[in-house]
Design an enzyme around this catalytic site. Structure first.
Site, mmCIF file in Angstrom:
data_model
loop_
_atom_site.group_PDB
_atom_site.id
_atom_site.type_symbol
_atom_site.label_atom_id
_atom_site.label_comp_id
_atom_site.label_asym_id
_atom_site.label_seq_id
_atom_site.Cartn_x
_atom_site.Cartn_y
_atom_site.Cartn_z
ATOM 1 N N SER A 113 1.147 -1.900 1.498
ATOM 2 C CA SER A 113 2.522 -1.468 1.412
ATOM 3 C C SER A 113 3.399 -2.924 0.926
ATOM 4 O O SER A 113 3.419 -3.158 -0.263
ATOM 5 C CB SER A 113 3.028 -1.274 2.886
ATOM 6 O OG SER A 113 2.066 -0.332 3.420
ATOM 7 N N HIS A 138 2.676 2.774 -0.971
ATOM 8 C CA HIS A 138 3.483 4.043 -0.661
ATOM 9 C C HIS A 138 4.766 3.654 -0.390
ATOM 10 O O HIS A 138 5.173 2.801 -0.788
ATOM 11 C CB HIS A 138 2.698 4.604 0.794
ATOM 12 C CG HIS A 138 3.076 3.782 2.091
ATOM 13 N ND1 HIS A 138 2.488 4.033 3.308
ATOM 14 C CD2 HIS A 138 3.673 2.608 2.236
ATOM 15 C CE1 HIS A 138 2.712 2.808 4.016
ATOM 16 N NE2 HIS A 138 3.694 2.292 3.353
#
Length: 212
Positions: A113, A138
Site C-alpha cells: 500500500s 491497492h
C-alpha cells in the site's frame, strides 16, 4: 474528517522492543548510540511499521537533517511496512522529491500500500528489493460517518486522492494511469522480481556488491 488509509488489511501493531546500543571508542572516550542513530550517521533511515503522522514526522526530520549535513550524498530508506495513512505517506513522499539528495529505497520484508508507494518513489535506478520481499498495491480506503452530505464530501475526497495517487504511481512506474487504476481495484501482491517487471523497483539485490 476520518483518516484515509492505504494499508494492508492484515497489518499488526508493532510493539515497542528493546533497541540495541552500539558503543564506540573516540578520542574523548566511549560514546554510545542506539542502533538506529548509529545507522543514521551512515545516512540510513528505517521506515518500519504503520505509516502514521508521528512516524512520518520522524522520517521527514531525518531526511531534512541528512540533507543539511550533506546535500550531495544519497540517503538510503529501508522500508518494511504494511502501509497506513495517505496524508502521512504523502508528507514523506513530498519531502523525498523536495530535498536535494537522491533517496534510494530498499524493501526488506514487505512494502504494501503506502509502503509500496514510497518504495517506487525512490530515485530512478536506486529502488531495490531483497529477494524474498513482497509488495502490494491497492486503492485507498476510508471510513465515513455523519450526515449524508458529510459522507458524500469524504467520498469525493477519497476519489480525488485515489486519482492523484494513480497519477503519481504511473509517473514512477512508467505504466498508464488507467492501467494503475485497474490494477489497484483489488489487492495486487507481487514478488521482488514481479515488482521489477511492473516498474515499482529497478533491481532485486541478493548480495551487497561494491558501494551498494
Amino acid at each position: 474528517m476520518s483518516n484515509i488509509d492505504l494499508s494492508a488489511s492484515s497489518n499488526l501493531n508493532v510493539e515497542n522492543t528493546l533497541v540495541p546500543m552500539v558503543v564506540e571508542q573516540t578520542a574523548r572516550g566511549e560514546r554510545s548510540y542506539d542502533i538506529y542513530s548509529r545507522l543514521l550517521k551512515e545516512r540510513v533511515i528505517f521506515l518500519v511499521g504503520q505509516v502514521e503522522d508521528h512516524m512520518a514526522n520522524l522520517v521527514v526530520a531525518q531526511m531534512l537533517f541528512l540533507e543539511a549535513e550533506n546535500p550531495d550524498k544519497d540517503i538510503h530508506l529501508y522500508i518494511n511496512s504494511p502501509g497506513g495513512s495517505v496524508t502521512a505517506g504523502l508528507s514523506i513522499y513530498d519531502t523525498m522529491q523536495f530535498i536535494k539528495p537522491d533517496v534510494s529505497t530498499m524493501c526488506i520484508g514487505q512494502a504494501c500500500s503506502m509502503g509500496a508507494f514510497l518504495l517506487t518513489a525512490g530515485a530512478k535506478g536506486k529502488r531495490f528489493c531483497l529477494p524474498n520481499a513482497r509488495t502490494m498495491i491497492h486503492q485507498p480506503s476510508g471510513g465515513a460517518q455523519g450526515q449524508a452530505s458529510d459522507i458524500h464530501i469524504q467520498a469525493q475526497e477519497i476519489l480525488k486522492l485515489r486519482e492523484r495517487l494513480n497519477e503519481i504511481m504511473a509517473g514512477h512506474t512508467g505504466r498508464g494511469v488507467e492501467e494503475i487504476a485497474r490494477d489497484t481495484e483489488r489487492d495486487r501482491f507481487m514478488s521482488a522480481h514481479e515488482s521489477v517487471e511492473y516498474g515499482l523497483i529497478d533491481k532485486v539485490l541478493e548480495r551487497r556488491v561494491g558501494g551498494e
